[in-house]
Design a protein around this motif. Sequence first.
Motif, PDB file in Angstrom:
ATOM      1  N   THR A 151      -9.519  17.110   4.675  1.00  0.00           N
ATOM      2  CA  THR A 151     -10.861  17.040   5.241  1.00  0.00           C
ATOM      3  C   THR A 151     -11.013  18.118   6.305  1.00  0.00           C
ATOM      4  N   ASN A 152     -12.248  18.469   6.585  1.00  0.00           N
ATOM      5  CA  ASN A 152     -12.513  19.448   7.643  1.00  0.00           C
ATOM      6  C   ASN A 152     -12.841  18.741   8.940  1.00  0.00           C
ATOM      7  N   GLU A 153     -12.369  19.303  10.019  1.00  0.00           N
ATOM      8  CA  GLU A 153     -12.771  18.858  11.358  1.00  0.00           C
ATOM      9  C   GLU A 153     -13.966  19.730  11.724  1.00  0.00           C
ATOM     10  N   VAL A 154     -15.152  19.134  11.708  1.00  0.00           N
ATOM     11  CA  VAL A 154     -16.376  19.921  11.894  1.00  0.00           C
ATOM     12  C   VAL A 154     -17.028  19.724  13.252  1.00  0.00           C
ATOM     13  N   GLY A 155     -16.482  18.873  14.087  1.00  0.00           N
ATOM     14  CA  GLY A 155     -17.141  18.555  15.340  1.00  0.00           C
ATOM     15  C   GLY A 155     -16.628  19.300  16.554  1.00  0.00           C
ATOM     16  N   MET A 156     -15.961  20.426  16.379  1.00  0.00           N
ATOM     17  CA  MET A 156     -15.359  21.127  17.516  1.00  0.00           C
ATOM     18  C   MET A 156     -16.119  22.395  17.886  1.00  0.00           C
ATOM     19  N   SER A 157     -17.375  22.462  17.497  1.00  0.00           N
ATOM     20  CA  SER A 157     -18.144  23.672  17.755  1.00  0.00           C
ATOM     21  C   SER A 157     -19.455  23.296  18.436  1.00  0.00           C
ATOM     22  N   ILE A 158     -20.411  24.178  18.369  1.00  0.00           N
ATOM     23  CA  ILE A 158     -21.708  23.923  18.987  1.00  0.00           C
ATOM     24  C   ILE A 158     -22.465  22.843  18.220  1.00  0.00           C
ATOM     25  N   VAL A 159     -23.432  22.242  18.859  1.00  0.00           N
ATOM     26  CA  VAL A 159     -24.290  21.267  18.197  1.00  0.00           C
ATOM     27  C   VAL A 159     -25.231  22.039  17.271  1.00  0.00           C
ATOM     28  N   PRO A 160     -25.255  21.688  15.974  1.00  0.00           N
ATOM     29  CA  PRO A 160     -26.130  22.414  15.044  1.00  0.00           C
ATOM     30  C   PRO A 160     -27.594  22.292  15.428  1.00  0.00           C
TER      31      PRO A 160
ATOM     32  N   MET B 102       0.842  -1.184   0.000  1.00  0.00           N
ATOM     33  CA  MET B 102       0.000   0.000   0.000  1.00  0.00           C
ATOM     34  C   MET B 102       0.882   1.239   0.000  1.00  0.00           C
ATOM     35  N   GLY B 103       0.517   2.238  -0.812  1.00  0.00           N
ATOM     36  CA  GLY B 103       1.236   3.501  -0.831  1.00  0.00           C
ATOM     37  C   GLY B 103       0.942   4.306   0.418  1.00  0.00           C
ATOM     38  N   GLU B 104       1.658   5.379   0.570  1.00  0.00           N
ATOM     39  CA  GLU B 104       1.437   6.231   1.746  1.00  0.00           C
ATOM     40  C   GLU B 104       0.069   6.896   1.667  1.00  0.00           C
ATOM     41  N   ILE B 105      -0.665   6.852   2.767  1.00  0.00           N
ATOM     42  CA  ILE B 105      -1.956   7.520   2.888  1.00  0.00           C
ATOM     43  C   ILE B 105      -1.798   8.570   3.979  1.00  0.00           C
ATOM     44  N   ILE B 106      -2.073   9.814   3.614  1.00  0.00           N
ATOM     45  CA  ILE B 106      -1.861  10.947   4.517  1.00  0.00           C
ATOM     46  C   ILE B 106      -3.163  11.740   4.600  1.00  0.00           C
ATOM     47  N   LEU B 107      -3.643  11.963   5.813  1.00  0.00           N
ATOM     48  CA  LEU B 107      -4.856  12.744   6.028  1.00  0.00           C
ATOM     49  C   LEU B 107      -4.465  14.077   6.657  1.00  0.00           C
ATOM     50  N   VAL B 108      -4.947  15.164   6.050  1.00  0.00           N
ATOM     51  CA  VAL B 108      -4.699  16.512   6.572  1.00  0.00           C
ATOM     52  C   VAL B 108      -6.058  17.099   6.940  1.00  0.00           C
ATOM     53  N   THR B 109      -6.221  17.442   8.204  1.00  0.00           N
ATOM     54  CA  THR B 109      -7.497  17.949   8.685  1.00  0.00           C
ATOM     55  C   THR B 109      -7.311  19.278   9.405  1.00  0.00           C
ATOM     56  N   GLY B 110      -8.397  19.956   9.608  1.00  0.00           N
ATOM     57  CA  GLY B 110      -8.374  21.242  10.312  1.00  0.00           C
ATOM     58  C   GLY B 110      -9.683  21.958  10.074  1.00  0.00           C
ATOM     59  N   GLY B 111      -9.809  23.108  10.660  1.00  0.00           N
ATOM     60  CA  GLY B 111     -11.010  23.918  10.489  1.00  0.00           C
ATOM     61  C   GLY B 111     -11.011  24.638   9.158  1.00  0.00           C
ATOM     62  N   ALA B 112     -12.131  25.294   8.863  1.00  0.00           N
ATOM     63  CA  ALA B 112     -12.244  26.082   7.647  1.00  0.00           C
ATOM     64  C   ALA B 112     -11.190  27.194   7.657  1.00  0.00           C
ATOM     65  N   ARG B 113     -10.538  27.368   6.530  1.00  0.00           N
ATOM     66  CA  ARG B 113      -9.537  28.435   6.333  1.00  0.00           C
ATOM     67  C   ARG B 113      -8.343  28.300   7.277  1.00  0.00           C
ATOM     68  N   SER B 114      -8.048  27.080   7.696  1.00  0.00           N
ATOM     69  CA  SER B 114      -6.933  26.844   8.625  1.00  0.00           C
ATOM     70  C   SER B 114      -5.586  26.748   7.926  1.00  0.00           C
ATOM     71  N   GLY B 115      -5.596  26.596   6.592  1.00  0.00           N
ATOM     72  CA  GLY B 115      -4.356  26.424   5.847  1.00  0.00           C
ATOM     73  C   GLY B 115      -4.085  24.977   5.470  1.00  0.00           C
ATOM     74  N   LYS B 116      -5.072  24.118   5.667  1.00  0.00           N
ATOM     75  CA  LYS B 116      -4.850  22.690   5.425  1.00  0.00           C
ATOM     76  C   LYS B 116      -4.561  22.371   3.965  1.00  0.00           C
ATOM     77  N   SER B 117      -5.192  23.068   3.018  1.00  0.00           N
ATOM     78  CA  SER B 117      -4.927  22.791   1.602  1.00  0.00           C
ATOM     79  C   SER B 117      -3.488  23.106   1.230  1.00  0.00           C
TER      80      SER B 117
END
Length: 168
Positions: free
Chosen positions: A121-130, A1-16
């Motif tokens: 990917t975005n980390e979306v679970g660190m805020s209030i409950v929608p 298997m090749g390398e699989i790398i996940l980059v996560t963070g909030g919106a506009r965090s610089g993850k891209s």
Amino acid sequence: MGEIILVTGGARSGKSVVAEERAKSFAGRPVYIATSEPYDDEMRDRVAAHIDRRGDDWETVEEPLALAKALDETDGAGARLVDCLTIWLANFMLAEKPWEPEVETLLEALKRQKSPVVLVTNEVGMSIVPENALARAFRDAQGSLNQKVAEVAGEVTLVVCGQPLRIK
């Protein structure tokens, strides 16, 4: 298997940007797999900014739904950057198509890749409950998707304020 790398963070965090640099660190011409479908001017502007930032060094594949297929078809060249899993999941949910089987298909595809794959990917679970059911369902689905991809990834990086923090 090749390398699989996940980059996560909030919106506009610089993850891209972090993910792009990571994908470029591998040999070969990187492939950018775009999952967005720009339906309005604001989204078209965001896509244009991403394209301008990357320049001509990338091959681009646009695939809003068949992500496993896109990965299989581009395997064997340079690293692939999937930007992003959050939009990919939203595409299924907004189209009212079942997303769970697609996640399993993606996980199986990731396991058979030979060339590196960097997924944003975005980390979306660190805020209030929608307050509405669709937003809660999306938050829960995104959390599940992120956990499953992180499990198969050899490397997971959280980006905060443009700063990468490797957590796996």
